[in-house]
Write a protein that holds these residues in place. Structure first.
Motif, PDB file in Angstrom:
ATOM      1  N   GLU A   1       0.837  -1.216   0.000  1.00 36.44           N
ATOM      2  CA  GLU A   1       0.000   0.000   0.000  1.00 36.44           C
ATOM      3  C   GLU A   1       0.866   1.258   0.000  1.00 36.44           C
ATOM      4  O   GLU A   1       0.497   2.262  -0.583  1.00 36.44           O
ATOM      5  CB  GLU A   1      -0.913   0.026   1.231  1.00 36.44           C
ATOM      6  CG  GLU A   1      -1.853  -1.163   1.321  1.00 36.44           C
ATOM      7  CD  GLU A   1      -1.731  -1.830   2.678  1.00 36.44           C
ATOM      8  OE1 GLU A   1      -0.649  -2.382   2.982  1.00 36.44           O
ATOM      9  OE2 GLU A   1      -2.719  -1.794   3.434  1.00 36.44           O
ATOM     10  N   TRP A   2       1.999   1.177   0.675  1.00 35.66           N
ATOM     11  CA  TRP A   2       2.890   2.344   0.682  1.00 35.66           C
ATOM     12  C   TRP A   2       3.523   2.535  -0.701  1.00 35.66           C
ATOM     13  O   TRP A   2       3.669   3.652  -1.159  1.00 35.66           O
ATOM     14  CB  TRP A   2       3.989   2.200   1.745  1.00 35.66           C
ATOM     15  CG  TRP A   2       3.553   2.717   3.087  1.00 35.66           C
ATOM     16  CD1 TRP A   2       2.313   3.190   3.411  1.00 35.66           C
ATOM     17  CD2 TRP A   2       4.347   2.805   4.268  1.00 35.66           C
ATOM     18  NE1 TRP A   2       2.298   3.560   4.732  1.00 35.66           N
ATOM     19  CE2 TRP A   2       3.516   3.332   5.287  1.00 35.66           C
ATOM     20  CE3 TRP A   2       5.673   2.470   4.587  1.00 35.66           C
ATOM     21  CZ2 TRP A   2       3.969   3.553   6.591  1.00 35.66           C
ATOM     22  CZ3 TRP A   2       6.128   2.703   5.880  1.00 35.66           C
ATOM     23  CH2 TRP A   2       5.281   3.231   6.872  1.00 35.66           C
TER      24      TRP A   2
ATOM     25  N   MET B   1       1.071   4.276  -2.630  1.00 32.71           N
ATOM     26  CA  MET B   1       1.007   5.684  -2.206  1.00 32.71           C
ATOM     27  C   MET B   1       2.185   6.465  -2.803  1.00 32.71           C
ATOM     28  O   MET B   1       2.004   7.574  -3.333  1.00 32.71           O
ATOM     29  CB  MET B   1       1.022   5.727  -0.674  1.00 32.71           C
ATOM     30  CG  MET B   1       0.991   7.103  -0.036  1.00 32.71           C
ATOM     31  SD  MET B   1       2.615   7.670   0.520  1.00 32.71           S
ATOM     32  CE  MET B   1       2.914   6.654   1.964  1.00 32.71           C
ATOM     33  N   PHE B   2       3.385   5.880  -2.760  1.00 30.70           N
ATOM     34  CA  PHE B   2       4.562   6.549  -3.351  1.00 30.70           C
ATOM     35  C   PHE B   2       4.319   6.805  -4.846  1.00 30.70           C
ATOM     36  O   PHE B   2       4.587   7.885  -5.359  1.00 30.70           O
ATOM     37  CB  PHE B   2       5.829   5.699  -3.197  1.00 30.70           C
ATOM     38  CG  PHE B   2       6.265   5.464  -1.762  1.00 30.70           C
ATOM     39  CD1 PHE B   2       5.979   6.376  -0.760  1.00 30.70           C
ATOM     40  CD2 PHE B   2       6.985   4.304  -1.425  1.00 30.70           C
ATOM     41  CE1 PHE B   2       6.395   6.146   0.556  1.00 30.70           C
ATOM     42  CE2 PHE B   2       7.402   4.074  -0.118  1.00 30.70           C
ATOM     43  CZ  PHE B   2       7.099   4.991   0.878  1.00 30.70           C
TER      44      PHE B   2
ATOM     45  N   ILE C   1       1.876   9.629  -5.368  1.00 29.78           N
ATOM     46  CA  ILE C   1       2.471  10.951  -5.121  1.00 29.78           C
ATOM     47  C   ILE C   1       3.337  11.343  -6.323  1.00 29.78           C
ATOM     48  O   ILE C   1       3.281  12.473  -6.802  1.00 29.78           O
ATOM     49  CB  ILE C   1       3.301  10.953  -3.821  1.00 29.78           C
ATOM     50  CG1 ILE C   1       2.393  10.809  -2.591  1.00 29.78           C
ATOM     51  CG2 ILE C   1       4.121  12.247  -3.705  1.00 29.78           C
ATOM     52  CD1 ILE C   1       3.115  10.779  -1.255  1.00 29.78           C
TER      53      ILE C   1
ATOM     54  N   PRO D   1      -1.347  11.428  -2.569  1.00 30.06           N
ATOM     55  CA  PRO D   1      -1.174  10.030  -2.141  1.00 30.06           C
ATOM     56  C   PRO D   1      -2.261   9.088  -2.640  1.00 30.06           C
ATOM     57  O   PRO D   1      -2.122   7.874  -2.516  1.00 30.06           O
ATOM     58  CB  PRO D   1      -1.172  10.127  -0.612  1.00 30.06           C
ATOM     59  CG  PRO D   1      -1.752  11.453  -0.283  1.00 30.06           C
ATOM     60  CD  PRO D   1      -1.501  12.349  -1.431  1.00 30.06           C
TER      61      PRO D   1
END
Lengths: 441, 259
Positions: free
Chosen positions: A410-411, A414-415, A418, A424
């Motif tokens: 998930e990160w 998000m990265f 962005i 995000p």
């Protein structure tokens, strides 16, 4: 007889100071394994922090009950140390109650005051033991304390109880011996506390009493020497390091994360290549992003780890820990110290550090712990001696993400959002001001 | 009402009083958009010349930095500072404490120096200066309301009183949670947690915090952060209390109370 006692005393003091100094040098070396960081700005604010936080125990008073008990032990410890000065000089010079004739009427007043403190210390330590072992306070009985940390705490408290007991017994018998006019036992007025307990020993012979008094005297001072040498192995080291740690504590707002100028520059050179320095043949210095092991952390992070007395105020307010996540800010500090000690031993054995295939990240602190942090700074705020567990967590997270590309899926999404959508979430950047139309319409 | 972008101001050769930094949540999240609109309405009503960056605004990089991705943070920072400095921006107001923290504490080291205010401080000043006037006997008068300190406004930047003063101006009955001010508890969103599933535990951080808020008996939980809004709303829904307890941003409360 006296001369043997004097020589023995000087020898014991010498050994105690020697071993303590040796261990202090090791700790200093371990702290210096950390990255350089200049923390010399704003000395007046730093002195103020040291006086308020370390000397004044300001943050301790967020929890009044342990604060008062701790204050009793702390004040007792510092003030009774004045009496240690007399005991020490007596030992070296072969005198007894050296200060009594010099101070006159003030002397029994001072000793009386020390005795009141000694009783307070003793009582507080008993209450502390009860809180830990019988009431089993949650903060003092978490899994990271199992084993040595719990024993360490109990050893410290028991030692203080014994030392205070010896001090009080010594004074009581001294008064009995004084009343019998025994030679060498300088006459003083009665002492506030022990003056009421001389009847305990009135049936014993003078020779026995001298024997007990000397034994107490010796055990008391030897106990103090041993305790001094126990400190560097124990969480109790905070009694010394709380002071420098408060001095070097973070002065910038707690919300601020330290910048990484090398990455800032890398981005700058990427965006504006003309600003990049000309390429040279020199090999760039090996450099790790974030921290994987203790050598990558700042020396202040390492001083933090040695200053931690494992009180758990940080963990008690940690939202992740409170909701059953594996993260405990206290454990972060304990792990850092344990790894530092391990690296220190490695250096001791091999002169320089030999790769042992281990690191603070993964072998001590897991990704699961690091990922549970909300960076809410409750731990930083809670620490009475300005320890910053969040700083270590952030640096380890940087290593996970930038060196190992280790981030939850998930990160990574998000990265990506962005980078591609400038937000995000996966929204079109063109819709960023769509609310304006809705407001107009 | 008309909301003008910085590009439009620049084209007409005008300078706004302040740049309203909306933030990603305020721009895209449906719930947070209401706060954005409420705040823009207040600014408009009191006649403050404000601009937004519009499509030129980008994420500050906060979640990337706190997750450990410094590269991405630095790229976002570079672009934003480039845009802001290009327009000669001096004063910024934002409805997100995370953006506020980045602007106040982390952009200066990168060449981005602005006077930045969080909207609660901005509103407090507008009320103190008499520019925002609250109507007598408004919708919140006498209501039991609790206030949740966001980490990055509270502990992060020591702003505890301004939001409370705005609430007091609404004539409410403020009830504090056991954990408030510097001991306030996180909603669970910070440190990029908003963008991932929580690690395994016994409960969720937002459930725990929402319970603490509900224990006060307040009918409204006042907040200052779009992420806290989401987290606490979910926590209240989890207890099926959404009919009796609502989460409101302070800007929404002020907008509903304008004289």
């Amino acid at each position: 007889m006296h001369i043997i006692q004097q020589l023995l005393f000087i020898l014991c003091s010498g050994i105690a100071v020697f071993f303590f100094a040796k261990k202090v040098a090791e700790i200093r070396r371990n702290i210096n394994l950390g990255r350089d960081e200049d923390i010399t700005d704003n000395p007046s604010a730093r002195w103020k922090n040291m006086i308020l936080l370390a000397l004044g125990q300001k943050k301790m008073f967020k929890r009044p009950v342990p604060a008062f008990l701790h204050l009793a032990v702390y004040a007792g410890f510092i003030i009774i140390n004045l009496e240690i000065l007399e005991i020490f000089l007596d030992g070296i010079l072969g005198k007894h109650r050296l200060f009594a004739p010099m101070l006159g009427n003030l002397y029994p007043f001072l000793i009386g005051f020390f005795e009141v403190l000694a009783v307070l210390v003793l009582t507080s330590c008993v209450i502390f033991l009860i809180r830990r072992n019988i009431l089993k306070l949650r903060r003092l009985n978490m899994p990271e304390l199992n084993g040595w940390p719990k024993s360490d705490a109990n050893i410290i408290l028991s030692t203080e109880i014994i030392l205070m007991g010896l001090f009080l017994t010594m004074n009581t018998i001294d008064l009995v011996l004084q009343s019998r006019g025994v030679e060498h036992y300088t006459q003083t007025a009665s002492f506030w506390i022990t003056g009421n307990f001389t009847w305990l020993y009135s049936n014993l012979s003078t020779a026995t009493l001298i024997g007990i008094e000397r034994t107490c005297w010796w055990l008391h001072i030897l106990g103090i020497f041993l305790f001094l040498n126990y400190l560097p192995f124990s969480k109790h080291l905070h009694i010394i390091l709380a002071f420098p740690n408060a001095y070097y504590g973070k002065l910038i707002p707690q919300g601020e994360i330290k910048n990484m100028p090398d990455i800032q520059n890398e981005v700058l050179y990427m965006m504006e290549p003309d600003k990049a320095p000309p390429a040279t043949d020199a090999q760039p210095e090996h450099h790790r992003f974030g921290a994987k092991d203790i050598q990558d952390l700042s020396w202040k992070n390492l001083l933090d780890a040695y200053s931690c007395t494992e009180c758990g105020r940080c963990t008690a307010v940690c939202p992740a820990n409170m909701t059953g996540k594996k993260l405990s800010p206290r454990k972060i500090m304990m792990d850092t110290r344990d790894r530092m000690e391990e690296v220190g031993k490695n250096i001791q054995e091999h002169k320089t550090f030999q790769d042992d295939g281990k690191s603070l990240l993964n072998d001590y602190i897991t990704t699961e712990e690091l990922r549970a942090c909300t960076t809410c700074q409750a731990c930083v705020e809670a620490c009475p001696v300005s320890i910053d567990p969040l700083s270590i967590i952030t640096q380890l997270r940087r290593n996970l993400v930038m060196e190992d590309s280790n981030a939850p899926q998930e990160w990574n999404m998000m990265f990506g959002n962005i980078e591609n959508n400038m937000a995000p979430w996966k929204f079109s950047p063109d819709d960023r001001d769509k609310w304006v139309e809705e407001l107009a319409g | 009402m008309q909301v003008r972008s910085m590009a439009e101001y620049a084209a007409s050769g005008e300078t706004p009083e302040v740049l309203f930094w909306v933030g990603c949540a305020g721009s895209f999240d449906q719930r947070a958009q209401k706060v954005t609109k409420a705040f823009a309405t207040i600014l408009d009503k009191v006649g403050i010349k404000f601009a937004i960056l519009g499509k030129e605004e980008m994420c500050t990089g906060d979640p990337a930095r706190r997750a450990g991705n410094e590269f991405l943070f630095q790229m976002m920072a570079y672009n934003n500072i480039h845009t802001l400095n290009g327009y000669g921006i001096k004063k910024v107001v934002t409805i997100c404490p995370h953006c506020f923290n980045i602007f106040k504490n982390e952009y200066p080291a990168l060449g981005g120096n602005y006077e930045v205010m969080h909207h609660t401080t901005f509103l407090q000043q507008l009320i103190n200066d008499g520019r925002v006037r609250i109507k007598e006997g408004g919708a919140f008068k006498g209501k039991k309301i609790t206030y949740h300190d966001s980490c990055y406004l509270g502990r992060g930047n020591n702003i505890y009183d301004a939001p409370r003063e705005v609430l007091q101006a609404l004539d409410i009955e403020l009830v504090e949670m056991k954990r408030c001010r510097s001991n306030g508890m996180c909603c669970g969103a910070g440190g990029a947690q908003m963008f991932k599933e929580e690690e395994a535990g016994t409960t969720r951080v937002n459930f725990e915090r929402a319970n603490q808020a509900m224990e006060t008996g307040a009918s409204i939980v006042a907040v200052n952060c779009p992420f806290c809004t989401t987290m606490l709303t979910d926590g209240i829904k989890n207890k099926e209390k959404e009919d009796s307890v609502s989460v409101m941003d302070i800007a929404e409360m002020v907008a509903a109370s304008l004289a």
